[in-house]
Scaffold this motif. Structure first.
Motif, PDB file in Angstrom:
ATOM      1  N   UNK A   1     -10.505  -7.787  13.225  1.00  0.00           N
ATOM      2  CA  UNK A   1      -9.075  -7.789  13.534  1.00  0.00           C
ATOM      3  C   UNK A   1      -8.477  -9.017  12.867  1.00  0.00           C
ATOM      4  N   UNK A   2      -7.419  -8.813  12.091  1.00  0.00           N
ATOM      5  CA  UNK A   2      -6.855  -9.927  11.325  1.00  0.00           C
ATOM      6  C   UNK A   2      -5.355  -9.998  11.477  1.00  0.00           C
ATOM      7  N   UNK A   3      -4.853 -11.193  11.735  1.00  0.00           N
ATOM      8  CA  UNK A   3      -3.406 -11.399  11.777  1.00  0.00           C
ATOM      9  C   UNK A   3      -3.072 -12.485  10.775  1.00  0.00           C
ATOM     10  N   UNK A   4      -2.122 -12.215   9.885  1.00  0.00           N
ATOM     11  CA  UNK A   4      -1.726 -13.302   8.993  1.00  0.00           C
ATOM     12  C   UNK A   4      -0.215 -13.482   8.967  1.00  0.00           C
ATOM     13  N   UNK A   5       0.157 -14.725   8.721  1.00  0.00           N
ATOM     14  CA  UNK A   5       1.559 -15.122   8.741  1.00  0.00           C
ATOM     15  C   UNK A   5       2.042 -15.275   7.299  1.00  0.00           C
ATOM     16  N   UNK A   6       3.222 -14.736   7.022  1.00  0.00           N
ATOM     17  CA  UNK A   6       3.768 -14.914   5.679  1.00  0.00           C
ATOM     18  C   UNK A   6       5.283 -14.841   5.708  1.00  0.00           C
ATOM     19  N   UNK A   7       5.927 -15.411   4.691  1.00  0.00           N
ATOM     20  CA  UNK A   7       7.374 -15.243   4.572  1.00  0.00           C
ATOM     21  C   UNK A   7       7.691 -14.350   3.380  1.00  0.00           C
ATOM     22  N   UNK A   8       6.610 -13.821   2.773  1.00  0.00           N
ATOM     23  CA  UNK A   8       6.757 -13.010   1.560  1.00  0.00           C
ATOM     24  C   UNK A   8       6.672 -11.518   1.910  1.00  0.00           C
ATOM     25  N   UNK A   9       7.798 -10.827   1.781  1.00  0.00           N
ATOM     26  CA  UNK A   9       7.842  -9.407   2.145  1.00  0.00           C
ATOM     27  C   UNK A   9       6.829  -8.570   1.394  1.00  0.00           C
ATOM     28  N   UNK A  10       6.754  -8.843   0.112  1.00  0.00           N
ATOM     29  CA  UNK A  10       5.910  -7.998  -0.728  1.00  0.00           C
ATOM     30  C   UNK A  10       4.454  -8.159  -0.335  1.00  0.00           C
ATOM     31  N   UNK A  11       4.118  -9.424  -0.064  1.00  0.00           N
ATOM     32  CA  UNK A  11       2.748  -9.717   0.337  1.00  0.00           C
ATOM     33  C   UNK A  11       2.421  -8.965   1.622  1.00  0.00           C
ATOM     34  N   UNK A  12       3.346  -9.032   2.578  1.00  0.00           N
ATOM     35  CA  UNK A  12       3.131  -8.354   3.849  1.00  0.00           C
ATOM     36  C   UNK A  12       2.947  -6.852   3.635  1.00  0.00           C
ATOM     37  N   UNK A  13       3.824  -6.278   2.849  1.00  0.00           N
ATOM     38  CA  UNK A  13       3.773  -4.839   2.631  1.00  0.00           C
ATOM     39  C   UNK A  13       2.481  -4.426   1.945  1.00  0.00           C
ATOM     40  N   UNK A  14       2.098  -5.215   0.917  1.00  0.00           N
ATOM     41  CA  UNK A  14       0.900  -4.875   0.146  1.00  0.00           C
ATOM     42  C   UNK A  14      -0.355  -4.942   0.974  1.00  0.00           C
ATOM     43  N   UNK A  15      -0.454  -5.985   1.770  1.00  0.00           N
ATOM     44  CA  UNK A  15      -1.715  -6.273   2.441  1.00  0.00           C
ATOM     45  C   UNK A  15      -1.888  -5.538   3.754  1.00  0.00           C
ATOM     46  N   UNK A  16      -0.836  -5.537   4.565  1.00  0.00           N
ATOM     47  CA  UNK A  16      -1.042  -5.228   5.980  1.00  0.00           C
ATOM     48  C   UNK A  16      -1.029  -3.745   6.302  1.00  0.00           C
ATOM     49  N   UNK A  17      -1.749  -3.408   7.393  1.00  0.00           N
ATOM     50  CA  UNK A  17      -1.647  -2.066   7.956  1.00  0.00           C
ATOM     51  C   UNK A  17      -0.294  -1.921   8.621  1.00  0.00           C
TER      52      UNK A  17
END
Lengths: 294, 284, 219
Positions: free
Chosen positions: C188-204
């Motif tokens: 289970x992984x939670x990561x913090x970012x301010x980058x929309x693209x990064x969030x969209x690319x990486x996360x479920x």
């Protein structure tokens, strides 16, 4: 020179060469280099270098024979052992308590903190003779601290223990003041990381924080050591000054001078200087090694 | 940094309290009590005896001598400190670290050795001894010797405070002043000096405290001649060793302790008000 | 490990860092907390780790986190600037958590080192065990920090702006690599970012936060 640069016929090469030459001469556009450096060097040479050189020249003039005769006595060896051993003990005590004090000041808040923080500098600001008689009175058998200790069978004044106590007094600020900036720069994230990885608070202190401050601790302890070895005024009153028992090396130098035994005094002084220098060099190397690892 | 300790990973409160308690106990026992003892011993019989002791002719002479020695040593070393700091902080040159090491040298030398070197040079059996005797010049066992010894041990103080300060300040402002046409001296006076004034004051304070309080070095070169070549610290020793004059010894000591106390207060005041400027001056 | 968060609150004197946070994190999920600075995303992350005292409830599966100290929570936290221990080698950094375990939980020395080397291979840093952090590049340090967090077999992996301190190219490479790692290990992984693209690319799933509140939960 201006003419050379201004003359277009000569071309850029010469002018750049000339500009280079000009730029190399003054080290900076600021004036006063020669004057300030010259004065400083002369002042230091006359006041510090020359006199100290006199010690070594004089000592060297004794020849190995003379030096041996002057130094290889029980009295001298004991005095040196007392001064260096006492200073080392005091430095170790200061490392522990100074570390504790620095930690408390950097990490905790408590009432009158400002005042206690200023207090740490007292040994620095208080004249040594004043400290000497104050400590002696305090630890003598009727003193505020000496009396209860005497009841426990511990005699401080006029014993080697008293010498160590005085050395702890004068060395404390060195350790605390050297540690404080390093401790206050320590960042929370390393301690948090250690905690998330499962380290207890004690483990964090031992494995994460302590190694980071170790170089500073060593520096502080080394400074305290160096100061305590040569200290005279704070110690001379509380020490028993009994030869081969509680006689510090600086006192022995003084006694030799009083006896006009310049050879003896010089030999002892030179060996003190060399020994101190050796210890400090060793500590410096140790620090450099530990710094390379981290 | 204290925030970590209000959060979740600091020491338990009980541990904190014990550490604070131990620290305070240690500081009171080792540092505060000695200071207090000086004053309680001095005023044990009230104010009268203290004033009498200080008004004693020989004691007054020792006060005068101390002030005189400091009045010579401190300005000399201040001047040196400024010159050395100017050279070291504003220029690049080979041998700079050697110079700085030399400046620190008196710090690492025992005060007794510091006094001894002048005896070796100017004492009766010293290098210049015979020449001085022939010309009737007294250095050792007289004021000049005391001044020399005092100056020697206080050489580093002002320089050590000014060097890191001036290094941190760089050369920009001075260069700007020069480019605007100011001469070297004017630049120093109007630009550099105001910038370093608190560090300078700090250094002078420490230099003075040490100059007036120096014991070991002066003890070697002075003749311990009461009323003539005793400085205050030496006077304290003399009175202390005299069984009947204990109170007087502490009276003089209280005076010097007051000096130490004032130095401490001033030092902390300066650090508090001008902490950023002096932040470079850590770890003496 | 499922994580259930209910009614999380954290108030400062003048503002709220977190307000009424309710969140369910499914086991094995890769979740992004997205938002501008001051949105509370890092505070939420730190709260899960126990580094930030908060009101409200956090449960790891059946266990109420209020009963657990930071040490006991077994969360793998990767800090924004890695917080690698400068005076320890890479291997010692990675095995730190395993070495600090007391009593029964501690593995024999050789076993610990073996696990450490395995993890270094997993993050493609095999062979760098004896190096010190200051001898590594930013991307390498990032992976050491990750390996160190994985070593303790965490209930949840928490990453605070994991690629923030790296340059774009490295960031892109590590992004892809992190996704792959997650798929391989299943934490289970939670990561913090301010980058929309990064969030969209990486996360479920992406949780958008603003001013201490959850604004959106998007898949």
């Amino acid at each position: 020179m201006n003419a050379v640069i201004a003359d277009p016929a000569i071309g850029p090469q010469l002018s750049t060469r000339t500009v280079h030459k000009r730029a190399r001469a003054p080290r900076s556009a600021l004036p006063g280099f020669g004057l300030s450096l010259g004065f400083s060097v002369v002042y230091l040479s006359l006041l510090v270098l020359l006199p100290l050189a006199a010690v070594f020249l004089r000592a060297a003039g004794l020849g190995l024979d003379g030096l041996w005769r002057a130094l290889a006595t029980e009295r001298v060896l004991h005095a040196l052992a007392l001064s260096f051993g006492g200073a080392a003990t005091a430095a170790a005590i200061n490392a522990v308590f100074g570390g504790l004090v620095a930690w408390t000041f950097v990490r905790y808040e408590f009432p009158a903190k400002r005042w206690f923080h200023a207090l740490v500098d007292l040994p620095f600001a208080l004249p040594t003779a004043v400290a000497g008689i104050a400590l002696t009175t305090l630890y003598s058998e009727h003193g505020w601290l000496g009396a209860p200790l005497a009841k426990l069978g511990i005699k401080v004044a006029y014993t080697p223990l008293g010498i160590v106590v005085a050395m702890v007094f004068i060395g404390l600020p060195f350790v605390v003041r050297t540690l404080e900036p390093v401790l206050s720069e320590a960042e929370a994230q390393f301690e948090e990381a250690a905690a998330t990885l499962g380290a207890t608070r004690w483990q964090t202190i031992v494995h994460v924080i302590a190694p980071t401050v170790l170089p500073a601790l060593m520096t502080g302890a080394a400074l305290a050591f160096a100061r305590a070895v040569g200290e005279y005024g704070s110690i001379i009153f509380i020490a028993g000054n009994v030869q081969k028992v509680s006689e510090i090396a600086p006192l022995l130098i003084m006694i030799r001078l009083d006896e006009f035994d310049y050879a003896g005094a010089t030999a002892l002084a030179a060996s003190m200087l060399v020994l101190s220098f050796g210890v400090l060099l060793a500590i410096n190397l140790l620090q450099a090694w530990s710094r390379r690892r981290g | 940094m204290a925030d970590v300790y209000r959060s979740s990973i600091g020491e338990p409160t009980a541990v904190r309290r014990v550490l604070i308690g131990t620290t305070l106990l240690f500081l009171v026992a080792f540092l505060l009590l000695p200071l207090v003892v000086v004053f309680t011993q001095a005023f044990a019989k009230g104010l009268g005896p203290v004033l009498t002791a200080l008004a004693d002719a020989d004691t007054l002479a020792s006060i005068r001598l101390t002030l005189l020695a400091a009045a010579i040593a401190v300005p000399l070393n201040t001047f040196f400190g400024i010159a050395a700091a100017w050279a070291v902080a504003k220029f690049e040159f080979r041998g700079k670290s050697l110079l700085v090491t030399l400046i620190d040298l008196p710090f690492s030398v025992s005060p007794v050795i510091a006094g001894m070197v002048f005896v070796l040079l100017f004492g009766a059996h010293g290098w210049f001894g015979p020449w001085l005797a022939a010309h009737g010049v007294k250095i050792v066992f007289a004021l000049p010797g005391i001044v020399l010894a005092t100056t020697f041990v206080t050489v580093p103080f002002v320089a050590r405070e000014l060097i890191p300060l001036m290094q941190a300040q760089g050369t920009d402002e001075e260069l700007a002043a020069l480019s605007l046409g100011a001469s070297g001296w004017r630049t120093f006076w109007h630009v550099t000096l105001p910038n370093i004034r608190w560090g300078l004051l700090y250094g002078v304070l420490l230099c003075n405290a040490r100059a007036m309080g120096e014991f070991g070095a002066v003890s070697v070169v002075s003749g311990h001649i009461r009323g003539l070549t005793n400085t205050m610290p030496l006077e304290i020793e003399l009175l202390y060793n005299d069984a009947g004059a204990l109170n007087a010894a502490f009276a003089v000591a209280a005076l010097l302790a007051l000096l130490g106390f004032v130095t401490l207060v001033a030092k902390n005041f300066l650090e508090w008000r001008h902490g950023d400027e002096l932040a470079a001056l850590r770890g003496h | 490990m499922d994580i259930t968060i209910r009614g999380l609150e954290k108030r400062y004197a003048d503002a709220s860092a977190l307000s009424g946070i309710d969140l369910d994190i499914a086991s094995g999920e890769l979740l992004a907390l997205l938002g501008p600075s001051g949105s509370g995303k890092t505070t939420l992350l730190r709260a899960i780790a126990g580094l930030e005292p908060v009101e409200g409830s956090i449960r790891f599966g059946d266990i109420d986190a209020a009963n657990l100290t930071v040490q006991e929570r077994r969360v793998g936290f990767v800090f924004q600037h890695y917080a690698l221990f400068k005076h320890m080698t890479v291997l010692d950094n990675v095995t730190f958590g395993l070495r600090m375990r007391g009593g029964g939980g501690r593995m024999p020395h050789e076993e610990i080192r073996r696990r450490g080397r395995e993890l270094l291979d997993l993050v493609q840093l095999g062979g760098l065990e004896r190096r010190y952090p200051n001898q590594l590049s930013g991307g390498q340090r990032q992976r050491v920090a990750l390996a160190r967090a994985l070593a303790i077999e965490p209930r949840v992996l928490l990453l605070d702006e994991p690629f923030g301190a790296l340059d774009t190219k490295v960031r892109r490479e590590l992004r892809a690599w992190l996704r792959q790692l997650h798929d391989e290990t299943g934490y289970t992984t939670v990561f913090v970012t301010h980058d929309e693209r990064e969030a969209a690319e990486l996360a479920d799933r992406v949780v958008v936060m603003n001013r201490g509140r959850i604004e959106q939960l998007a898949a």
